[in-house]
Design a protein around this motif. Structure first.
Motif, PDB file in Angstrom:
ATOM      1  N   ASN A   1     -13.675  60.960 -36.947  1.00  0.00           N
ATOM      2  CA  ASN A   1     -15.063  60.739 -36.570  1.00  0.00           C
ATOM      3  C   ASN A   1     -15.815  60.005 -37.677  1.00  0.00           C
ATOM      4  O   ASN A   1     -16.606  59.100 -37.420  1.00  0.00           O
ATOM      5  CB  ASN A   1     -15.738  62.080 -36.260  1.00  0.00           C
ATOM      6  CG  ASN A   1     -17.071  61.909 -35.562  1.00  0.00           C
ATOM      7  OD1 ASN A   1     -18.112  61.802 -36.210  1.00  0.00           O
ATOM      8  ND2 ASN A   1     -17.045  61.880 -34.231  1.00  0.00           N
ATOM      9  N   ARG A   2     -15.526  60.402 -38.924  1.00  0.00           N
ATOM     10  CA  ARG A   2     -16.177  59.726 -40.047  1.00  0.00           C
ATOM     11  C   ARG A   2     -15.699  58.280 -40.153  1.00  0.00           C
ATOM     12  O   ARG A   2     -16.489  57.380 -40.437  1.00  0.00           O
ATOM     13  CB  ARG A   2     -15.903  60.473 -41.350  1.00  0.00           C
ATOM     14  CG  ARG A   2     -16.514  59.803 -42.570  1.00  0.00           C
ATOM     15  CD  ARG A   2     -16.511  60.724 -43.790  1.00  0.00           C
ATOM     16  NE  ARG A   2     -16.949  60.031 -44.984  1.00  0.00           N
ATOM     17  CZ  ARG A   2     -18.215  59.738 -45.259  1.00  0.00           C
ATOM     18  NH1 ARG A   2     -19.171  60.088 -44.404  1.00  0.00           N
ATOM     19  NH2 ARG A   2     -18.551  59.106 -46.362  1.00  0.00           N
ATOM     20  N   TRP A   3     -14.398  58.041 -39.918  1.00  0.00           N
ATOM     21  CA  TRP A   3     -13.891  56.669 -39.945  1.00  0.00           C
ATOM     22  C   TRP A   3     -14.599  55.821 -38.892  1.00  0.00           C
ATOM     23  O   TRP A   3     -15.004  54.681 -39.163  1.00  0.00           O
ATOM     24  CB  TRP A   3     -12.384  56.667 -39.687  1.00  0.00           C
ATOM     25  CG  TRP A   3     -11.765  55.301 -39.799  1.00  0.00           C
ATOM     26  CD1 TRP A   3     -11.209  54.723 -40.902  1.00  0.00           C
ATOM     27  CD2 TRP A   3     -11.671  54.322 -38.742  1.00  0.00           C
ATOM     28  NE1 TRP A   3     -10.769  53.454 -40.615  1.00  0.00           N
ATOM     29  CE2 TRP A   3     -11.041  53.176 -39.295  1.00  0.00           C
ATOM     30  CE3 TRP A   3     -12.044  54.301 -37.411  1.00  0.00           C
ATOM     31  CZ2 TRP A   3     -10.779  52.030 -38.550  1.00  0.00           C
ATOM     32  CZ3 TRP A   3     -11.803  53.155 -36.661  1.00  0.00           C
ATOM     33  CH2 TRP A   3     -11.170  52.035 -37.224  1.00  0.00           C
ATOM     34  N   LEU A   4     -14.738  56.378 -37.684  1.00  0.00           N
ATOM     35  CA  LEU A   4     -15.396  55.653 -36.606  1.00  0.00           C
ATOM     36  C   LEU A   4     -16.855  55.371 -36.959  1.00  0.00           C
ATOM     37  O   LEU A   4     -17.377  54.275 -36.702  1.00  0.00           O
ATOM     38  CB  LEU A   4     -15.308  56.468 -35.315  1.00  0.00           C
ATOM     39  CG  LEU A   4     -15.851  55.823 -34.034  1.00  0.00           C
ATOM     40  CD1 LEU A   4     -15.095  54.550 -33.717  1.00  0.00           C
ATOM     41  CD2 LEU A   4     -15.752  56.803 -32.868  1.00  0.00           C
ATOM     42  N   ALA A   5     -17.511  56.352 -37.581  1.00  0.00           N
ATOM     43  CA  ALA A   5     -18.907  56.173 -37.977  1.00  0.00           C
ATOM     44  C   ALA A   5     -19.036  55.071 -39.023  1.00  0.00           C
ATOM     45  O   ALA A   5     -19.917  54.209 -38.935  1.00  0.00           O
ATOM     46  CB  ALA A   5     -19.476  57.481 -38.515  1.00  0.00           C
ATOM     47  N   ARG A   6     -18.180  55.086 -40.034  1.00  0.00           N
ATOM     48  CA  ARG A   6     -18.247  54.077 -41.091  1.00  0.00           C
ATOM     49  C   ARG A   6     -17.929  52.692 -40.537  1.00  0.00           C
ATOM     50  O   ARG A   6     -18.495  51.695 -40.984  1.00  0.00           O
ATOM     51  CB  ARG A   6     -17.301  54.436 -42.233  1.00  0.00           C
ATOM     52  CG  ARG A   6     -17.793  55.644 -43.044  1.00  0.00           C
ATOM     53  CD  ARG A   6     -16.831  55.967 -44.175  1.00  0.00           C
ATOM     54  NE  ARG A   6     -16.748  54.874 -45.153  1.00  0.00           N
ATOM     55  CZ  ARG A   6     -17.630  54.674 -46.120  1.00  0.00           C
ATOM     56  NH1 ARG A   6     -18.680  55.481 -46.239  1.00  0.00           N
ATOM     57  NH2 ARG A   6     -17.473  53.678 -46.966  1.00  0.00           N
ATOM     58  N   GLN A   7     -17.030  52.630 -39.569  1.00  0.00           N
ATOM     59  CA  GLN A   7     -16.724  51.352 -38.926  1.00  0.00           C
ATOM     60  C   GLN A   7     -17.973  50.820 -38.228  1.00  0.00           C
ATOM     61  O   GLN A   7     -18.328  49.639 -38.375  1.00  0.00           O
ATOM     62  CB  GLN A   7     -15.597  51.538 -37.907  1.00  0.00           C
ATOM     63  CG  GLN A   7     -15.231  50.294 -37.123  1.00  0.00           C
ATOM     64  CD  GLN A   7     -14.441  49.297 -37.953  1.00  0.00           C
ATOM     65  OE1 GLN A   7     -13.754  49.651 -38.886  1.00  0.00           O
ATOM     66  NE2 GLN A   7     -14.566  48.030 -37.615  1.00  0.00           N
ATOM     67  N   ASN A   8     -18.650  51.680 -37.476  1.00  0.00           N
ATOM     68  CA  ASN A   8     -19.860  51.256 -36.773  1.00  0.00           C
ATOM     69  C   ASN A   8     -20.991  50.924 -37.733  1.00  0.00           C
ATOM     70  O   ASN A   8     -21.819  50.052 -37.447  1.00  0.00           O
ATOM     71  CB  ASN A   8     -20.308  52.346 -35.793  1.00  0.00           C
ATOM     72  CG  ASN A   8     -19.559  52.299 -34.473  1.00  0.00           C
ATOM     73  OD1 ASN A   8     -19.828  51.450 -33.631  1.00  0.00           O
ATOM     74  ND2 ASN A   8     -18.590  53.182 -34.300  1.00  0.00           N
TER      75      ASN A   8
END
Length: 407
Positions: free
Chosen positions: A379-386
């Motif tokens: 979830n954190r990876w997805l957030a940082r990507q966005n």
């Protein structure tokens, strides 16, 4: 005015103008060559469409001094909801869980232009040349000669660094005959502003459907910016629907998370193509924005990736005696390649995997969304990507001014 420049930017849209803003106060003389002057009725860069700015892009715009002019019209994205029509499971990303006030912001294009133009108009080292089009370029070793056509006739310009910010169909890139990956997705994006009767403040939606991804970005109040992907063979029929039938079709694809769709504004459509130049520079020419990489809008990364191009180019040229020297442009390539490869690959993967309506693949996608929702690390990876927080740090991407040394 002199026809000799240190840096000449071809393209004065949001990318080219943002790059010029990054060079305000630098020791270099910068020209911006644009076919349609700011404020012209047919200028497409600063119209009523909206752009999604990632959290990392806000930091770059703050460093450029542009953000204060956008704040009043910037609608924050505090939550992102991702789902796949017809399958169980969703992924959710929340700003508060990432320790930020907003994951990103939705801003009208015209507001970006209104914030950028005063900076350029009052900068002593920036000259805007518009309307003007490039007729030819030639690298002459120490400079690039650019022959431009203006209302007053031909004008011959010389520059130590030429920057192509002239879009996905870049004439500058084409003239250089650079190896370029071009792939059609067989899809078109339908864009419009819509209104709903049960808005959820700050929530952006990405919903994958059998026709392609559908995104709704909050504009504030009950209004949302819609990007609805359609197959090329179906887009004409969708565009021909009257408003009531269009909203009913949209309701069927999106569902009722925002209540009923009650109004739609002017619609437009454009074909979706992946364009990626194999190199970010050649000779004394650098590429930025869509001239370097034009992406599927599925992840909303286009302009955000371009702003990171700008931050990297500025970083690479800091302290350079000659802005067009190969050492600086090699640094630019090295700074951009990892981030660009990751974002282009991730975006292309999403566009292709979620476009296939196969049951087994659909269940696999649903499992992936559930995993992204339940796993803190993913979830954190997805957030940082966005949020646009990957990539090697630069001064602008860290929210610091370029702090140009003066000759």
């Amino acid at each position: 005015m002199s026809d000799a420049f240190d840096i000449l930017i071809v393209g004065g849209g949001m990318v080219g103008a943002s790059l010029a803003a990054a060079f305000v106060g630098s020791p270099w003389r910068v020209g911006v060559l644009e076919a349609r002057p700011y404020g012209a009725p047919d200028q497409p860069s600063y119209d009523e469409r909206s752009i999604a700015l990632a959290y990392g892009s806000r930091r770059i715009l703050e460093a450029l001094g542009v953000w204060p002019g956008l704040v009043a019209e910037a609608a924050p994205i505090t939550r992102i909801h991702v789902s796949d029509r017809g399958y169980f499971g969703a992924a959710r990303v929340a700003a508060r869980e990432q320790g930020v006030a907003a994951l990103g912001y939705v801003v009208p294009n015209r507001a970006v232009g209104a914030a950028l133009m005063p900076l350029l108009e009052h900068a002593a080292n920036i000259e805007q040349i518009a309307p003007a089009t490039v007729e030819s370029t030639s690298d002459e070793g120490e400079t690039v000669k650019v022959c431009a056509r203006t209302p007053d006739g031909a004008r011959e310009l010389r520059t130590r660094l030429l920057v192509a910010a002239d879009g996905a169909n870049s004439p500058v890139r084409e003239a250089l005959a650079l190896p370029t990956q071009v792939e059609r997705y067989g899809q078109c994006a339908v864009i419009a502003n819509v209104s709903v009767d049960a808005p959820r403040a700050g929530t952006a939606y990405e919903r994958f459907t059998d026709s392609g991804p559908l995104a709704l970005l909050p504009l504030g109040g009950a209004r949302y910016s819609l990007v609805w992907t359609q197959r090329e063979d179906a887009v004409d029929a969708v565009m021909a629907l009257d408003d009531a039938r269009f909203l009913a079709a949209l309701q069927d694809r999106f569902g009722w998370r925002l209540g009923r769709f009650v109004a739609v504004g002017k619609r437009a459509d454009y074909p979706l193509v992946l364009v990626r130049a194999r190199t970010a520079w050649h000779g004394r020419t650098a590429l930025v924005g869509n001239a370097l990489h034009s992406l599927h809008p599925v992840a909303g990364q286009g302009f955000n990736l371009a702003l990171r191009d700008i931050a990297a180019l500025v970083e690479a040229l800091r302290g350079a005696a000659d802005p067009g020297a190969p050492e600086g442009l090699q640094r630019y390539q090295a700074l951009r390649e990892p981030d660009m490869a990751r974002v282009v690959g991730f975006t292309d993967f999403l566009a292709r995997v979620f476009a296939r309506d196969l049951p087994l693949l659909g269940h696999a996608r649903a499992g992936g969304l559930l995993l992204a929702d339940w796993s803190p690390a993913l979830n954190r990876w997805l957030a940082r990507q966005n949020m646009g927080l990957f990539g090697r740090p630069t001064r602008l991407a860290s929210g610091q001014e370029a702090a140009w040394p003066h000759n």
